[in-house]
Design a protein around this motif. Structure first.
Motif, PDB file in Angstrom:
ATOM      1  N   VAL A  79     -40.855   2.617  16.872  1.00  0.00           N
ATOM      2  CA  VAL A  79     -39.769   3.607  16.865  1.00  0.00           C
ATOM      3  C   VAL A  79     -40.287   4.930  16.325  1.00  0.00           C
ATOM      4  CG1 VAL A  79     -37.446   4.140  16.032  1.00  0.00           C
ATOM      5  CG2 VAL A  79     -38.094   1.755  16.428  1.00  0.00           C
ATOM      6  N   ILE A  80     -40.098   5.991  17.098  1.00  0.00           N
ATOM      7  CA  ILE A  80     -40.362   7.349  16.604  1.00  0.00           C
ATOM      8  C   ILE A  80     -39.038   7.943  16.147  1.00  0.00           C
ATOM      9  CG2 ILE A  80     -40.655   9.707  17.500  1.00  0.00           C
ATOM     10  CD1 ILE A  80     -43.293   8.952  18.620  1.00  0.00           C
TER      11      ILE A  80
ATOM     12  N   ALA B 157     -32.263  10.273   8.727  1.00  0.00           N
ATOM     13  CA  ALA B 157     -33.411   9.691   9.439  1.00  0.00           C
ATOM     14  C   ALA B 157     -34.028   8.559   8.628  1.00  0.00           C
ATOM     15  CB  ALA B 157     -34.449  10.779   9.722  1.00  0.00           C
ATOM     16  N   ILE B 158     -34.171   8.766   7.325  1.00  0.00           N
ATOM     17  CA  ILE B 158     -34.740   7.730   6.456  1.00  0.00           C
ATOM     18  C   ILE B 158     -33.798   6.531   6.360  1.00  0.00           C
ATOM     19  CG2 ILE B 158     -35.389   7.207   4.058  1.00  0.00           C
ATOM     20  CD1 ILE B 158     -36.489  10.100   3.889  1.00  0.00           C
ATOM     21  N   ALA B 159     -32.499   6.791   6.304  1.00  0.00           N
ATOM     22  CA  ALA B 159     -31.519   5.696   6.253  1.00  0.00           C
ATOM     23  C   ALA B 159     -31.611   4.827   7.511  1.00  0.00           C
ATOM     24  CB  ALA B 159     -30.100   6.259   6.094  1.00  0.00           C
ATOM     25  N   ILE B 160     -31.763   5.468   8.664  1.00  0.00           N
ATOM     26  CA  ILE B 160     -31.907   4.728   9.928  1.00  0.00           C
ATOM     27  C   ILE B 160     -33.192   3.895   9.899  1.00  0.00           C
ATOM     28  CG2 ILE B 160     -32.335   4.995  12.416  1.00  0.00           C
ATOM     29  CD1 ILE B 160     -30.441   7.511  12.228  1.00  0.00           C
TER      30      ILE B 160
ATOM     31  N   LYS C 115     -36.073  -1.372   9.429  1.00  0.00           N
ATOM     32  CA  LYS C 115     -37.050  -2.199   8.702  1.00  0.00           C
ATOM     33  C   LYS C 115     -36.395  -3.459   8.115  1.00  0.00           C
ATOM     34  CE  LYS C 115     -41.433  -0.996   8.429  1.00  0.00           C
ATOM     35  NZ  LYS C 115     -42.461  -1.991   8.837  1.00  0.00           N
ATOM     36  N   LEU C 116     -35.135  -3.307   7.709  1.00  0.00           N
ATOM     37  CA  LEU C 116     -34.398  -4.453   7.163  1.00  0.00           C
ATOM     38  C   LEU C 116     -34.233  -5.535   8.237  1.00  0.00           C
ATOM     39  CD1 LEU C 116     -33.006  -5.025   4.389  1.00  0.00           C
ATOM     40  CD2 LEU C 116     -30.878  -4.264   5.443  1.00  0.00           C
ATOM     41  N   ARG C 117     -33.931  -5.092   9.447  1.00  0.00           N
ATOM     42  CA  ARG C 117     -33.715  -6.042  10.541  1.00  0.00           C
ATOM     43  C   ARG C 117     -35.029  -6.535  11.152  1.00  0.00           C
ATOM     44  NH1 ARG C 117     -28.548  -3.699  14.006  1.00  0.00           N
ATOM     45  NH2 ARG C 117     -27.415  -2.799  12.233  1.00  0.00           N
TER      46      ARG C 117
ATOM     47  N   VAL D  26     -27.949   1.879  14.284  1.00  0.00           N
ATOM     48  CA  VAL D  26     -29.060   0.957  14.574  1.00  0.00           C
ATOM     49  C   VAL D  26     -28.619  -0.097  15.594  1.00  0.00           C
ATOM     50  CG1 VAL D  26     -30.703  -0.698  13.585  1.00  0.00           C
ATOM     51  CG2 VAL D  26     -30.213   1.439  12.398  1.00  0.00           C
ATOM     52  N   ASN D  27     -27.339  -0.470  15.608  1.00  0.00           N
ATOM     53  CA  ASN D  27     -26.834  -1.347  16.676  1.00  0.00           C
ATOM     54  C   ASN D  27     -27.065  -0.715  18.046  1.00  0.00           C
ATOM     55  OD1 ASN D  27     -25.923  -3.249  14.863  1.00  0.00           O
ATOM     56  ND2 ASN D  27     -23.779  -2.621  14.940  1.00  0.00           N
ATOM     57  N   GLU D  28     -26.819   0.604  18.126  1.00  0.00           N
ATOM     58  CA  GLU D  28     -27.022   1.311  19.402  1.00  0.00           C
ATOM     59  C   GLU D  28     -28.506   1.381  19.760  1.00  0.00           C
ATOM     60  OE1 GLU D  28     -24.554   2.130  21.458  1.00  0.00           O
ATOM     61  OE2 GLU D  28     -23.255   1.216  19.939  1.00  0.00           O
TER      62      GLU D  28
END
Length: 364
Positions: free
Chosen positions: A7-8, A21-24, A29-31, A355-357
């Protein structure tokens, strides 16, 4: 979906583009712990420092915006654009992303343009109620446009828009449990009310001048002050931290505790700030910056104020601030209704929904 995804993420220039951006990235990374995430930012901008601090690699492009005034700096823009497009192309060829995500800022334009050209699916996260030129262009080819406000169909294909809200720091979701901790952290007098002033990560000259001129007035109201004046102005205003009940900061590392400890907030109206303040739910006065593209901060603030969730004071009306603030101080009903109404507008699951999208795009 494959576990190892590339992912970029491109966004920066201000905290309002970087922190979402960092939150995304953190949620991806969590998933997918095996995911490879690469940030692309603008050289010499704050993302080149903040992104590595968050634990991610970043590549810098030689890019900046066009100055709205006639200036020699604009002569370099075509060369910067060509250079950044060429370098973005090189980065994409080497990294081979499955998806490219843009959160706004100078670097996201060339990065997502090249991704689109190569057939790599893109998602943009539009934080404001009025998009900038770059996102308007990118939105035409993006698979999804994640927005925080209603009525953006005039800017983006309606079938691609999804209202998710803006990603916010997850530690803000629980600030109601941190009031005591916040007051102790900032060494506050528990018998006094607290005003938090937020001028953005770089600072806001007119807001700082206003607060400096009103220090006696604020103290006469028996109010203690946490004043985040910004990086550009700290040396000028730090002297006021010697006053009783006044704390001056360049930057607040524990925003969760600052929000938890405070009773009233005066803030700029950048998209991330507005989204955070909807979750925080404290009585808020917005003083939007008029010096931003399309006056989008005023539009952001107005979207909340029109629903009676905050008070809007424009920069050309700052002489009214003492009356507005004193009236709010004395009106407990108004304080309560502002808190209730702004909280209704909160979209606390934004990061998860975005992140679902991204997952759906990659699965296609």
């Amino acid at each position: 979906m494959k576990e190892s995804i590339n992912v970029i993420i491109s966004g920066g220039g201000t905290g309002g583009h970087i922190y979402p951006a960092i939150a995304i990235a953190n949620e991806i990374k969590l998933r997918y712990p095996e995911a490879n995430i690469l940030f692309v930012g603008a050289k010499d901008k704050m993302e080149m420092e903040k992104v590595p601090q968050a634990g991610y690699d970043i590549k810098g492009l030689w890019i900046s915006g066009i100055q709205r005034k006639l200036t020699l700096k604009n002569l370099a823009f075509p060369f910067k654009l060509i250079s950044s497009l060429w370098n973005a192309n090189k980065i994409i060829n080497k990294f081979k992303p499955d998806v490219a995500v843009g959160t706004g800022g100078f670097a996201s334009g060339p990065t997502l343009m090249m991704a689109n050209k190569k057939g790599i699916p893109t998602l943009i996260q539009e934080q404001n109620s009025y998009p900038g030129i770059t996102n308007k262009l990118l939105g035409k080819k993006a698979k999804k446009v994640c927005v925080a406000y209603d009525n953006l169909e005039r800017f983006f294909p309606s079938g691609n828009i999804i209202k998710t809200g803006n990603p916010v720091r997850q530690d803000l979701l629980f600030i109601h449990t941190k009031t005591q901790e916040g007051k102790e952290f900032f060494r506050l007098d528990k018998k006094k009310k607290t005003l938090l002033v937020l001028g953005g990560s770089l600072g806001a000259r007119k807001m700082n001048q206003l607060i400096e001129s009103q220090l006696d007035f604020i103290q006469n109201q028996n109010i203690q002050l946490i004043w985040q004046c910004g990086k550009l102005y700290y040396d000028e205003y730090k002297v006021h931290g010697k006053r009783d009940n006044v704390q001056v900061y360049q930057f607040l590392d524990r925003m969760d505790l600052a929000y938890a400890a405070t009773d009233f907030i005066v803030s700029r109206a950048g998209a991330s700030s507005v989204s955070e303040l909807c979750i925080v739910g404290k009585p808020t006065i917005f003083i939007p910056s008029p010096n931003v593209a399309e006056d989008h901060q005023t539009k952001n603030a107005k979207a909340v104020a029109d629903k009676h969730g905050a008070i809007l004071v424009k920069e050309n009306e700052l002489e009214t601030f003492p009356i507005v603030f004193e009236t709010l101080l004395k009106d407990l009903g108004k304080q309560e209704s502002l808190s209730d109404n702004i909280t209704i507008l909160a979209l606390p699951n934004a990061t998860n929904d975005i992140v679902n999208e991204i997952e759906k795009i990659i699965k296609r």
